[in-house]
Design a protein around this motif. Sequence first.
Motif, PDB file in Angstrom:
ATOM      1  N   LEU A  41       2.677   8.147   8.921  1.00 45.51           N
ATOM      2  CA  LEU A  41       1.708   7.063   8.758  1.00 45.51           C
ATOM      3  C   LEU A  41       0.817   6.946   9.988  1.00 45.51           C
ATOM      4  N   SER A  42       1.397   6.977  11.163  1.00 47.93           N
ATOM      5  CA  SER A  42       0.573   6.876  12.376  1.00 47.93           C
ATOM      6  C   SER A  42      -0.238   8.155  12.591  1.00 47.93           C
ATOM      7  N   TYR A  43       0.267   9.281  12.154  1.00 48.02           N
ATOM      8  CA  TYR A  43      -0.463  10.539  12.303  1.00 48.02           C
ATOM      9  C   TYR A  43      -1.704  10.564  11.416  1.00 48.02           C
ATOM     10  N   TRP A  44      -1.548  10.145  10.159  1.00 47.42           N
ATOM     11  CA  TRP A  44      -2.633  10.221   9.185  1.00 47.42           C
ATOM     12  C   TRP A  44      -3.508   8.977   9.122  1.00 47.42           C
ATOM     13  N   LEU A  45      -3.131   7.889   9.807  1.00 43.92           N
ATOM     14  CA  LEU A  45      -3.874   6.628   9.709  1.00 43.92           C
ATOM     15  C   LEU A  45      -5.364   6.849   9.958  1.00 43.92           C
ATOM     16  N   GLY A  46      -6.166   6.411   9.031  1.00 46.21           N
ATOM     17  CA  GLY A  46      -7.608   6.592   9.121  1.00 46.21           C
ATOM     18  C   GLY A  46      -8.088   7.878   8.475  1.00 46.21           C
TER      19      GLY A  46
ATOM     20  N   VAL B 223       0.870  -1.177   0.000  1.00 49.01           N
ATOM     21  CA  VAL B 223       0.000   0.000   0.000  1.00 49.01           C
ATOM     22  C   VAL B 223       0.904   1.222   0.000  1.00 49.01           C
ATOM     23  N   TRP B 224       0.575   2.206  -0.827  1.00 47.04           N
ATOM     24  CA  TRP B 224       1.375   3.419  -0.913  1.00 47.04           C
ATOM     25  C   TRP B 224       0.566   4.614  -0.435  1.00 47.04           C
ATOM     26  N   TRP B 225       1.087   5.283   0.585  1.00 48.02           N
ATOM     27  CA  TRP B 225       0.556   6.551   1.052  1.00 48.02           C
ATOM     28  C   TRP B 225       1.559   7.628   0.679  1.00 48.02           C
ATOM     29  N   PRO B 226       1.124   8.800   0.259  1.00 47.23           N
ATOM     30  CA  PRO B 226       2.048   9.880  -0.094  1.00 47.23           C
ATOM     31  C   PRO B 226       2.583  10.582   1.159  1.00 47.23           C
ATOM     32  N   LEU B 227       3.597  10.002   1.766  1.00 47.61           N
ATOM     33  CA  LEU B 227       4.172  10.526   2.999  1.00 47.61           C
ATOM     34  C   LEU B 227       5.623  10.929   2.779  1.00 47.61           C
ATOM     35  N   ASP B 228       6.077  11.867   3.584  1.00 43.13           N
ATOM     36  CA  ASP B 228       7.474  12.279   3.533  1.00 43.13           C
ATOM     37  C   ASP B 228       8.338  11.518   4.529  1.00 43.13           C
ATOM     38  N   GLN B 229       7.739  11.111   5.667  1.00 43.76           N
ATOM     39  CA  GLN B 229       8.483  10.417   6.721  1.00 43.76           C
ATOM     40  C   GLN B 229       7.613   9.318   7.312  1.00 43.76           C
ATOM     41  N   PRO B 230       8.205   8.218   7.803  1.00 51.04           N
ATOM     42  CA  PRO B 230       7.425   7.122   8.386  1.00 51.04           C
ATOM     43  C   PRO B 230       6.506   7.554   9.526  1.00 51.04           C
ATOM     44  N   VAL B 231       6.894   8.560  10.301  1.00 48.23           N
ATOM     45  CA  VAL B 231       6.083   9.001  11.433  1.00 48.23           C
ATOM     46  C   VAL B 231       4.706   9.501  10.978  1.00 48.23           C
TER      47      VAL B 231
ATOM     48  N   PRO C 115      -6.399   8.576   2.675  1.00 41.71           N
ATOM     49  CA  PRO C 115      -6.552   7.348   1.884  1.00 41.71           C
ATOM     50  C   PRO C 115      -5.280   7.027   1.106  1.00 41.71           C
ATOM     51  N   PRO C 116      -4.992   5.739   0.916  1.00 39.77           N
ATOM     52  CA  PRO C 116      -3.805   5.367   0.139  1.00 39.77           C
ATOM     53  C   PRO C 116      -3.946   5.799  -1.315  1.00 39.77           C
ATOM     54  N   LYS C 117      -2.814   6.061  -1.950  1.00 37.54           N
ATOM     55  CA  LYS C 117      -2.801   6.425  -3.368  1.00 37.54           C
ATOM     56  C   LYS C 117      -2.890   5.203  -4.272  1.00 37.54           C
ATOM     57  N   GLN C 118      -2.305   4.077  -3.822  1.00 40.49           N
ATOM     58  CA  GLN C 118      -2.253   2.877  -4.663  1.00 40.49           C
ATOM     59  C   GLN C 118      -2.060   1.665  -3.782  1.00 40.49           C
ATOM     60  N   GLY C 119      -2.530   0.533  -4.260  1.00 43.15           N
ATOM     61  CA  GLY C 119      -2.313  -0.733  -3.581  1.00 43.15           C
ATOM     62  C   GLY C 119      -2.020  -1.827  -4.588  1.00 43.15           C
TER      63      GLY C 119
END
Length: 70
Positions: free
Chosen positions: A51-56, A41-49, A59-63
């Motif tokens: 993912l937990s901030y935006w979770l929910g 799953v690809w989310w348009p994020l700059d840093q791993p941190v 929406p993912p860009k691609q899977g």
Amino acid sequence: CSVFGLTPTEAFLGVTRNAARALGMANEVGQIAVGYAADLVWWPLDQPVELSYWLGGLPPKQGWINGEPL
């Protein structure tokens, strides 16, 4: 990840590469590499941190399942 004192990168590795190693599957899954099975799953994020901030909320860009786009 803060409950267990992990950085976001350490937490991510814990559910990917390290999890595959613990299950004896490190030669098949757990990383993005040629010859490895992968559901991604690809989310348009700059840093791993992020993912937990935006979770929910982001929406993912691609899977992909078995390497095939959804």
